[in-house]
Design a protein around this motif. Structure first.
Motif: not given
Length: 214
Positions: A174-178, A101-109, A205-214
């Protein structure tokens, strides 16, 4: 917690080999991680009912601002159905999980510990191409509730263990959006990864948007 990994079937123990001890495996795993990423900058431990303790080590941030979170404890035993009295205690796949994670998110542990305990708690085989769904954000405010297990070897080399134990593989998560997770369930992991590649998605990127899926 939802998942789409197969459950491990029962099988007889083929021999009397003792294999490496839990402590030996953990010592070797930690040495491989520190040899790859340097000394940890933090660590946390989580214990679940009916499962051995899982630790999560934090490495970094590095020069690019990347923080790695790696589990320690998942590989102490091979993945097998914990309710089976004949599950092989030595042979079978072993793995640890790595999240970047860029910048880190310690809660992810906490999420990592839940995922790492799933082979003990739920009798799962965590393997590349499968996904794990926490059912809630991976950390506060995260747009992701699940992860895809990617192919090992590129970030941390496989760790050979004394025979007859299988090697430890370090699986990037690899984190995924719903929406991405839903797409992956229908189209498969390869199709989702192709979408990520096509759109130049920064999966760290911890705040990235979901990739276009259309």
């Amino acid at each position: 917690m939802a998942h789409d990994f197969p459950h491990f079937g029962d099988f007889p123990h083929p021999g009397g080999d003792a294999g490496p001890t839990r402590q030996t495996v953990l010592t070797l795993v930690e040495a491989r991680l520190t040899g790859t990423f340097g000394e940890p900058t933090g660590r946390a431990a989580v214990t679940f009912v009916g499962a051995d303790r899982i630790e999560v080590l934090r490495f970094g941030p590095d020069a690019d601002g990347l923080v790695r979170y790696a589990t320690l404890g998942m590989a102490a035993a091979p993945m097998a159905d914990p309710t089976s009295p004949v599950a092989d205690p030595v042979r079978g796949p072993r793995a640890e999980l790595v999240l970047t994670v860029r910048g880190g998110r310690d809660e992810a542990h906490r999420a990592l510990a839940v995922f790492a305990a799933s082979p003990q708690v739920e009798g799962l085989v965590v393997a590349p191409g499968g996904s794990l769904d926490l059912g809630s954000p991976l950390w506060t405010g995260a747009p992701f509730t699940s992860v895809l297990a990617a192919e090992p070897g590129g970030l941390v080399e496989d760790l050979e263990l004394p025979e007859p134990a299988d090697p430890v593989r370090f699986l990037p998560l690899l984190p995924m959006t719903p929406n991405e997770a839903a797409f992956k369930r229908v189209q498969g992991a390869e199709a989702l990864q192709e979408r990520w590649l096509k759109h130049g998605t920064d999966l760290r990127d911890p705040g990235r948007r979901g990739v276009p899926l259309d």
